[in-house]
Enzyme design. Structure first.
Site, mmCIF file in Angstrom:
data_model
loop_
_atom_site.group_PDB
_atom_site.id
_atom_site.type_symbol
_atom_site.label_atom_id
_atom_site.label_comp_id
_atom_site.label_asym_id
_atom_site.label_seq_id
_atom_site.Cartn_x
_atom_site.Cartn_y
_atom_site.Cartn_z
ATOM 1 C CB THR A 1 16.205 6.545 -35.895
ATOM 2 O OG1 THR A 1 15.656 7.335 -36.788
ATOM 3 C CG2 THR A 1 14.986 6.518 -34.324
ATOM 4 C CE LYS B 1 12.670 9.175 -36.672
ATOM 5 N NZ LYS B 1 11.769 8.439 -37.768
ATOM 6 C CE LYS C 1 15.863 2.154 -34.419
ATOM 7 N NZ LYS C 1 16.425 2.365 -35.619
HETATM 8 P P1 NAD Z 1 18.021 -0.828 -44.043
HETATM 9 O O1 NAD Z 1 18.282 -2.241 -42.588
HETATM 10 O O2 NAD Z 1 17.238 -0.961 -44.809
HETATM 11 O O3 NAD Z 1 19.727 0.192 -44.156
HETATM 12 C C1 NAD Z 1 20.453 0.380 -43.166
HETATM 13 C C2 NAD Z 1 21.968 -0.698 -43.323
HETATM 14 O O4 NAD Z 1 22.550 -0.347 -43.287
HETATM 15 C C3 NAD Z 1 21.741 -1.855 -44.913
HETATM 16 O O5 NAD Z 1 22.029 -1.772 -46.193
HETATM 17 C C4 NAD Z 1 22.790 -2.972 -43.894
HETATM 18 O O6 NAD Z 1 24.167 -3.517 -44.670
HETATM 19 C C5 NAD Z 1 23.835 -1.348 -43.507
HETATM 20 N N1 NAD Z 1 24.772 -1.466 -42.524
HETATM 21 C C6 NAD Z 1 24.577 -1.947 -41.197
HETATM 22 N N2 NAD Z 1 25.546 -2.561 -40.766
HETATM 23 C C7 NAD Z 1 26.489 -1.453 -41.217
HETATM 24 C C8 NAD Z 1 28.096 -1.808 -40.783
HETATM 25 N N3 NAD Z 1 28.774 -1.784 -40.075
HETATM 26 N N4 NAD Z 1 28.493 -1.223 -41.940
HETATM 27 C C9 NAD Z 1 27.734 0.128 -42.839
HETATM 28 N N5 NAD Z 1 27.166 -0.696 -43.637
HETATM 29 C C10 NAD Z 1 26.370 -1.240 -42.114
HETATM 30 O O7 NAD Z 1 17.426 0.279 -42.762
HETATM 31 P P2 NAD Z 1 16.779 1.748 -43.484
HETATM 32 O O8 NAD Z 1 15.214 1.464 -42.947
HETATM 33 O O9 NAD Z 1 17.797 2.449 -44.195
HETATM 34 O O10 NAD Z 1 17.224 1.958 -41.308
HETATM 35 C C11 NAD Z 1 17.961 3.021 -41.334
HETATM 36 C C12 NAD Z 1 18.069 4.333 -40.155
HETATM 37 O O11 NAD Z 1 17.625 5.219 -40.668
HETATM 38 C C13 NAD Z 1 17.657 3.352 -39.190
HETATM 39 O O12 NAD Z 1 17.911 4.267 -37.808
HETATM 40 C C14 NAD Z 1 16.115 4.136 -38.858
HETATM 41 O O13 NAD Z 1 15.188 3.504 -38.124
HETATM 42 C C15 NAD Z 1 15.959 5.283 -39.420
HETATM 43 N N6 NAD Z 1 14.369 5.807 -39.819
HETATM 44 C C16 NAD Z 1 14.566 4.626 -41.451
HETATM 45 C C17 NAD Z 1 12.894 5.342 -42.155
HETATM 46 C C18 NAD Z 1 11.933 3.666 -42.470
HETATM 47 O O14 NAD Z 1 11.047 4.291 -43.245
HETATM 48 N N7 NAD Z 1 12.953 2.943 -43.605
HETATM 49 C C19 NAD Z 1 11.753 6.151 -41.904
HETATM 50 C C20 NAD Z 1 13.146 7.019 -40.754
HETATM 51 C C21 NAD Z 1 14.111 6.406 -39.763
#
Ligand code: NAD
Length: 289
Positions: free
Chosen positions: A93, A168, A243
């Site tokens: 997102t 979204k 966010k």
């Molecule tokens: P998270 O923080 O658990 O996971 C993100 C991952 O990206 C981490 O494991 C981190 O180490 C990795 N990362 C960061 N920089 C990196 C790089 N340069 N190279 C490789 N890996 C890298 O976050 P999440 O909850 O999995 O969310 C991910 C996305 O999904 C976000 O954009 C969030 O807004 C969206 N989202 C989350 C949810 C939810 O309920 N968690 C729901 C809908 C959408």
């Protein structure tokens, strides 16, 4: 298909596991060893850099925290390194402007790319029941659909590049505002001496009916089982709602859209996150009123 997966966190970890279950070969990269260990346990091949993950693949899927990181990863490690025949899918997102900018860079590099953010949380990512909102050309959407279908229950073409992100944040601005309206309505009903279950039974069959009330009621003990019944643990963290509201406010600013309810929702979620760290479910607004 051979698919590179970048970003194996709470969401990406489950999504990559579902690509494996669907029969794809997944080459995965994340900066966190904990995330890669978990992904390895789910059958992903772990590689030491994003550049190595994307070499020779049929598609690249990313699930990263924000727009700055998405832009950096695509410009440094994907565009010009993955084969131009590969389809690029960013499911993070992020803001609409960055999604369009990365999409344009991908097109200039000879790739098909879609922005494909999701609705549904960690549970849906693990069970493969996410909803994907997809921005990109018709041709890119046709290629993306079967890959996304392996991770979700619905895949919807929202329009051109950036339209997935636009859909979204509009959906989540509506969700944030409707959750707050639901919370304050139940507080008023309580002050007026109404039995809250009785009010729920009335409003859920009357014109006040909405998803925040009938599918995710913020009042403990009222309506279907929801995070409110578990002291607001689990569900969709208030920090993630904040966010998304900030992305919506940025988009409103950039397009001169008047969104007074969205602004109020952002303020209310900012206060909630400041007071409790933002880990509680977004329906915890009910406790603060
Ligand atoms: P998270 O923080 O658990 O996971 C993100 C991952 O990206 C981490 O494991 C981190 O180490 C990795 N990362 C960061 N920089 C990196 C790089 N340069 N190279 C490789 N890996 C890298 O976050 P999440 O909850 O999995 O969310 C991910 C996305 O999904 C976000 O954009 C969030 O807004 C969206 N989202 C989350 C949810 C939810 O309920 N968690 C729901 C809908 C959408």
């Amino acid at each position: 298909m051979i698919i590179a997966f970048i970003g194996l966190g709470n969401m990406g970890g489950g999504m990559a596991a579902n690509l494996i279950k669907a029969g794809h070969e997944v080459r995965a990269f994340d900066l966190s060893a904990e995330a890669t260990d978990r992904a390895q346990g789910n059958g992903c091949e772990i590689v030491p850099t994003a550049g190595e993950a994307v070499a020779g693949v049929d598609a690249v899927v990313s699930m990263l925290p924000n727009g700055k990181i998405v832009e950096r990863v695509y410009s440094a490690d994907v565009i010009g390194i993955a084969p131009t025949s590969s389809l690029l899918l960013d499911c993070s997102t992020i803001d609409v402007a960055t999604a369009r900018k990365v999409g344009e860079a991908a097109t200039a590099g000879g790739y098909d790319m879609v922005d494909a953010p999701v609705s549904g949380g960690i549970g849906a990512a693990h069970s493969g029941t996410l909803t994907f909102m997809v921005g990109g050309t018709d041709a890119a959407f046709v290629k993306a659909e079967p890959i996304l279908a392996a991770m979700g229950k619905a895949v919807i073409h929202a329009g051109a590049s950036g339209a997935g992100q636009a859909a979204k944040i509009c959906n989540n601005m509506l969700l944030g505002a409707s959750m707050i309206a639901t919370c304050e309505t139940f507080k008023l009903a309580e002050r007026l001496g109404l039995d809250l279950q009785t009010f729920y039974d009335i409003a859920s069959k009357a014109s006040g009916q909405n998803w925040s009330m009938t599918s995710y009621c913020p009042v403990p003990g009222v309506g279907p089982q929801s995070p409110a019944d578990n002291e607001y643990q689990g569900g969709f963290a208030a920090a993630l709602m904040l966010k998304d509201l900030r992305l919506a406010m940025e988009a409103a600013w950039n397009t001169n859209a008047r969104v007074p309810m969205g602004e109020q929702a952002e303020e209310i979620y900012a206060a909630l996150v400041a007071s409790d760290g933002g880990t509680l479910d977004f329906s915890a607004v009910f406790k603060t009123l």
